[in-house]
Scaffold this motif. Sequence first.
Motif, PDB file in Angstrom:
ATOM      1  N   VAL A   1       0.854  -1.186   0.000  1.00 33.47           N
ATOM      2  CA  VAL A   1       0.000   0.000   0.000  1.00 33.47           C
ATOM      3  C   VAL A   1       0.888   1.233   0.000  1.00 33.47           C
ATOM      4  O   VAL A   1       1.814   1.343   0.805  1.00 33.47           O
ATOM      5  CB  VAL A   1      -0.911   0.032   1.243  1.00 33.47           C
ATOM      6  CG1 VAL A   1      -1.845   1.233   1.192  1.00 33.47           C
ATOM      7  CG2 VAL A   1      -1.704  -1.258   1.358  1.00 33.47           C
TER       8      VAL A   1
ATOM      9  N   GLU B   1     -10.716   6.718   4.368  1.00 34.78           N
ATOM     10  CA  GLU B   1     -10.725   6.501   2.914  1.00 34.78           C
ATOM     11  C   GLU B   1      -9.632   5.511   2.522  1.00 34.78           C
ATOM     12  O   GLU B   1      -9.833   4.637   1.674  1.00 34.78           O
ATOM     13  CB  GLU B   1     -10.487   7.822   2.177  1.00 34.78           C
ATOM     14  CG  GLU B   1     -11.561   8.870   2.394  1.00 34.78           C
ATOM     15  CD  GLU B   1     -11.220  10.156   1.654  1.00 34.78           C
ATOM     16  OE1 GLU B   1     -11.552  10.255   0.468  1.00 34.78           O
ATOM     17  OE2 GLU B   1     -10.604  11.053   2.258  1.00 34.78           O
ATOM     18  N   ILE B   2      -8.456   5.655   3.147  1.00 39.80           N
ATOM     19  CA  ILE B   2      -7.351   4.732   2.874  1.00 39.80           C
ATOM     20  C   ILE B   2      -7.771   3.315   3.293  1.00 39.80           C
ATOM     21  O   ILE B   2      -7.533   2.332   2.573  1.00 39.80           O
ATOM     22  CB  ILE B   2      -6.085   5.157   3.666  1.00 39.80           C
ATOM     23  CG1 ILE B   2      -5.735   6.619   3.405  1.00 39.80           C
ATOM     24  CG2 ILE B   2      -4.910   4.229   3.366  1.00 39.80           C
ATOM     25  CD1 ILE B   2      -5.259   6.948   2.031  1.00 39.80           C
TER      26      ILE B   2
ATOM     27  N   GLU C   1     -10.795   1.976   3.524  1.00 41.69           N
ATOM     28  CA  GLU C   1     -11.756   1.386   2.585  1.00 41.69           C
ATOM     29  C   GLU C   1     -11.035   0.885   1.337  1.00 41.69           C
ATOM     30  O   GLU C   1     -11.319  -0.197   0.829  1.00 41.69           O
ATOM     31  CB  GLU C   1     -12.822   2.420   2.189  1.00 41.69           C
ATOM     32  CG  GLU C   1     -13.883   2.658   3.247  1.00 41.69           C
ATOM     33  CD  GLU C   1     -14.624   1.386   3.646  1.00 41.69           C
ATOM     34  OE1 GLU C   1     -14.999   0.601   2.746  1.00 41.69           O
ATOM     35  OE2 GLU C   1     -14.806   1.167   4.850  1.00 41.69           O
ATOM     36  N   ASP C   2     -10.093   1.700   0.848  1.00 39.95           N
ATOM     37  CA  ASP C   2      -9.299   1.297  -0.325  1.00 39.95           C
ATOM     38  C   ASP C   2      -8.554  -0.004  -0.034  1.00 39.95           C
ATOM     39  O   ASP C   2      -8.499  -0.900  -0.870  1.00 39.95           O
ATOM     40  CB  ASP C   2      -8.263   2.389  -0.667  1.00 39.95           C
ATOM     41  CG  ASP C   2      -8.870   3.510  -1.506  1.00 39.95           C
ATOM     42  OD1 ASP C   2     -10.068   3.419  -1.830  1.00 39.95           O
ATOM     43  OD2 ASP C   2      -8.129   4.459  -1.820  1.00 39.95           O
TER      44      ASP C   2
ATOM     45  N   ASN D   1     -10.998  -3.075   0.122  1.00 34.18           N
ATOM     46  CA  ASN D   1     -11.484  -3.439  -1.213  1.00 34.18           C
ATOM     47  C   ASN D   1     -10.387  -4.047  -2.069  1.00 34.18           C
ATOM     48  O   ASN D   1     -10.600  -5.059  -2.737  1.00 34.18           O
ATOM     49  CB  ASN D   1     -12.058  -2.210  -1.935  1.00 34.18           C
ATOM     50  CG  ASN D   1     -13.331  -1.734  -1.262  1.00 34.18           C
ATOM     51  OD1 ASN D   1     -14.043  -2.530  -0.646  1.00 34.18           O
ATOM     52  ND2 ASN D   1     -13.617  -0.450  -1.363  1.00 34.18           N
ATOM     53  N   ALA D   2      -9.215  -3.422  -2.037  1.00 34.79           N
ATOM     54  CA  ALA D   2      -8.117  -3.890  -2.884  1.00 34.79           C
ATOM     55  C   ALA D   2      -7.624  -5.260  -2.423  1.00 34.79           C
ATOM     56  O   ALA D   2      -7.358  -6.149  -3.242  1.00 34.79           O
ATOM     57  CB  ALA D   2      -6.982  -2.875  -2.855  1.00 34.79           C
TER      58      ALA D   2
ATOM     59  N   LEU E   1      -1.206  -0.991  -4.288  1.00 33.41           N
ATOM     60  CA  LEU E   1      -2.324  -0.053  -4.181  1.00 33.41           C
ATOM     61  C   LEU E   1      -1.795   1.343  -3.895  1.00 33.41           C
ATOM     62  O   LEU E   1      -1.103   1.559  -2.900  1.00 33.41           O
ATOM     63  CB  LEU E   1      -3.250  -0.486  -3.032  1.00 33.41           C
ATOM     64  CG  LEU E   1      -4.331   0.522  -2.623  1.00 33.41           C
ATOM     65  CD1 LEU E   1      -5.418   0.613  -3.683  1.00 33.41           C
ATOM     66  CD2 LEU E   1      -4.950   0.148  -1.275  1.00 33.41           C
TER      67      LEU E   1
ATOM     68  N   SER F   1      -3.068   4.971  -2.762  1.00 34.41           N
ATOM     69  CA  SER F   1      -4.292   5.484  -2.152  1.00 34.41           C
ATOM     70  C   SER F   1      -4.035   6.909  -1.664  1.00 34.41           C
ATOM     71  O   SER F   1      -3.060   7.137  -0.957  1.00 34.41           O
ATOM     72  CB  SER F   1      -4.697   4.598  -0.992  1.00 34.41           C
ATOM     73  OG  SER F   1      -5.899   5.044  -0.434  1.00 34.41           O
ATOM     74  N   LYS F   2      -4.876   7.814  -2.155  1.00 34.49           N
ATOM     75  CA  LYS F   2      -5.914   7.691  -3.133  1.00 34.49           C
ATOM     76  C   LYS F   2      -5.341   7.339  -4.506  1.00 34.49           C
ATOM     77  O   LYS F   2      -4.155   7.532  -4.749  1.00 34.49           O
ATOM     78  CB  LYS F   2      -6.727   8.983  -3.233  1.00 34.49           C
ATOM     79  CG  LYS F   2      -7.393   9.413  -1.942  1.00 34.49           C
ATOM     80  CD  LYS F   2      -8.420   8.435  -1.460  1.00 34.49           C
ATOM     81  CE  LYS F   2      -9.698   8.508  -2.341  1.00 34.49           C
ATOM     82  NZ  LYS F   2     -10.748   7.595  -1.835  1.00 34.49           N
ATOM     83  N   TRP F   3      -6.183   6.891  -5.409  1.00 32.84           N
ATOM     84  CA  TRP F   3      -5.788   6.342  -6.695  1.00 32.84           C
ATOM     85  C   TRP F   3      -4.930   7.277  -7.531  1.00 32.84           C
ATOM     86  O   TRP F   3      -4.047   6.841  -8.278  1.00 32.84           O
ATOM     87  CB  TRP F   3      -7.041   5.957  -7.501  1.00 32.84           C
ATOM     88  CG  TRP F   3      -7.965   7.133  -7.731  1.00 32.84           C
ATOM     89  CD1 TRP F   3      -8.964   7.553  -6.923  1.00 32.84           C
ATOM     90  CD2 TRP F   3      -7.932   8.058  -8.826  1.00 32.84           C
ATOM     91  NE1 TRP F   3      -9.561   8.676  -7.432  1.00 32.84           N
ATOM     92  CE2 TRP F   3      -8.957   9.014  -8.601  1.00 32.84           C
ATOM     93  CE3 TRP F   3      -7.139   8.172  -9.981  1.00 32.84           C
ATOM     94  CZ2 TRP F   3      -9.204  10.061  -9.477  1.00 32.84           C
ATOM     95  CZ3 TRP F   3      -7.393   9.230 -10.849  1.00 32.84           C
ATOM     96  CH2 TRP F   3      -8.414  10.154 -10.604  1.00 32.84           C
TER      97      TRP F   3
END
Lengths: 432, 243
Positions: free
Chosen positions: B176, B201-202, B204-205, B208-209, B217, B219-221
């Motif tokens: 990550v 937010e990180i 959740e990413d 999901n990932a 990953l 994060s954010k994208w």
Amino acid sequence: MQLTGWGRYPVIEADTFALTDTQSLRRHLKTAGSCIAYGNGRSYGDSALNTHVITTSSYNYFLDFDEINGILHVACGLLLSEILNVIVPRGWFLKVTPGTKLITVGGAIAADVHGKNHHIEGCFSQSVIEFTLMLPHGKVITCSHTKNKKYFYATCGGMGLTGIILDAKLSLQQIPSATIEQTTVKNRDLQETFAAFETYKDTPYSVAWIDCLATGESLGRSLFMCGRFSHKGSCEYGNAKKLNVPFVFPSWALNSVSVKAFNQLYYHRIREKISHEKVDIDTFFYPLDAVQNWNRIYGADGFTQYQCILPKAQSYEGLQEILTTIALSQKGSFLAVLKLYGKANKNWLSFPMEGYSLALDFKIEPALFTLLDALDAIVLRYGGRLYLSKDVRASKETFEQGYPDIDRFRALRKEQKMDQIFQSLQSRRLEL
Amino acid sequence: MNTLLIIGAKSDIAKAVAHAYAANRSHLALAARRVAELEHFAQDLRIRYRINVSLHEFDLSDIASHRPFYDALHPKPQGVLMAAGYMTEQAQAQRHCDETLQTISVNFSADVCFLNMIANDFEQRREGFIVGISSVAGDRGRQSNYIYGAAKAGFSAYLSGLRNRLYASGVHVMTVKPGFVNTKMTAGMNLPKALTAQPCEIAEDILNAQQRGVDVLYSKWFWRYIMLVIRCIPESLFKKMRL
């Protein structure tokens, strides 16, 4: 950082201390000087504003949940919305909830909030078994209806001016489902509106939306809504997708024409005199929470909510005068809420008393304050008072006349040196 | 139900990940120094999500303690999140050797020692996943933060190799790379608001990932593209920049 209440007026520059544990808070209070607790920033006016604030949203823990007896112990920064996510699926609900779930438990106690069931269950403090309070010198006391009673009566509704509320034990109510059976009654004038409150006084939840721009024969026309939890359905409770107001509206967007149009549509949307429907918890209790940042629609200068209450015997006459004054000013907004309240509690600065309360939003503009002063005069003439968690502009004299226990409150503040530490813009304005 | 072991559980990202996995019905084992400070946090998770949460006093930089800690851990986790991190001001890190070594140890060498032990166990069990929190700072060394960046670069390289090795045993390793995140670690830094994420937010990413089997990953994208641009700048030019 810049800080405001929910009304986005006034804006002040403030520095913050995040509450994470009692020890660091105690150390901080020794040197902090004048400060006030700030929860989720949902009180409308200046009651949580100071150049230094203690933010509580990081102190947001569930401490214990007795699921058999419905007793919940939580830290002060926890939001009611987080509580509902946990308790509703397990068949429990708050005994008292205001019209937004986006407030902290500490804030709910400090403002002694109330909701659509005030006529039956009273204020939030009446569901509080006990709470702990940190006093100016760092000592922590437990307050309840039997322990440290005077601190309990001063703190519930005391707007954070007695200390920092740390955690609280709440008594919950059991619910058979997460569905509410709602009845809507359409009323042509104030008399019909009052009659609806009397007819449905045994229904646990009730409130009326009132068209504050209607005049003459239509003065006080309203949609009265009441409801109770349904015995059919599950306790499933999810978070629906939210709308957002992505930017601050230009301040001309809300004017007497657009508001009048909205009110016409809203009133005439219901056709029958009496209608029934089943709605979920969020729709019934928290309709505005579905629109994030709705406070932006009033424009860059912000808004205030004027909320007053009149004793029941004087309510009809007083409200006629208030509604006429508002309608003539053409300044009313689309969120005018009328409710019949039950008996007052023993808290020194709690707002509710037995009678009718009217709440409505006004965009901040220069001419507004003259109108609100005129409304104050009517409220006082009929023996009413104003709600501190909405207020941002009332005078000390207006406030004092509505709250006979204010001197006990001031005396306790002085005696315990609370007045030297816990201050807000509001407490300075009203000399609380 | 599976158990996620979180090392460095007091970090804000780790706490957010704990919430995300707990909401997704996972038990938690939380390891950190002075772990008693997490008691409120753990009790809160138990009430909210009805899961088991255990707390473990653990100092990642005490390498000798790794084995006894893991041997005593029951049940054994199905997933491990390595969230320990240490960032000091660059000026401190380049002037004081103990700060330099601390940065390298907490962000790289101690993590590697620990994850080696985990990898051996997961490889044998032929199950599990490892999530390592590296950083976009490891994608290219910049004068403002290159000791931390170098440690994270090493950690990213390690995770890449580990992923390659464990692929055959069905163990998934995810790297990550968070960009700016609003946490205790970055408190007081003047971060650009539009590029700064909240820990939740990180988290959740990450959840999901990890469930989709993502390898690296950002994060954010959008940091994937920001870092792509930064990596493409020729070194002859990069060395003259103030980054």
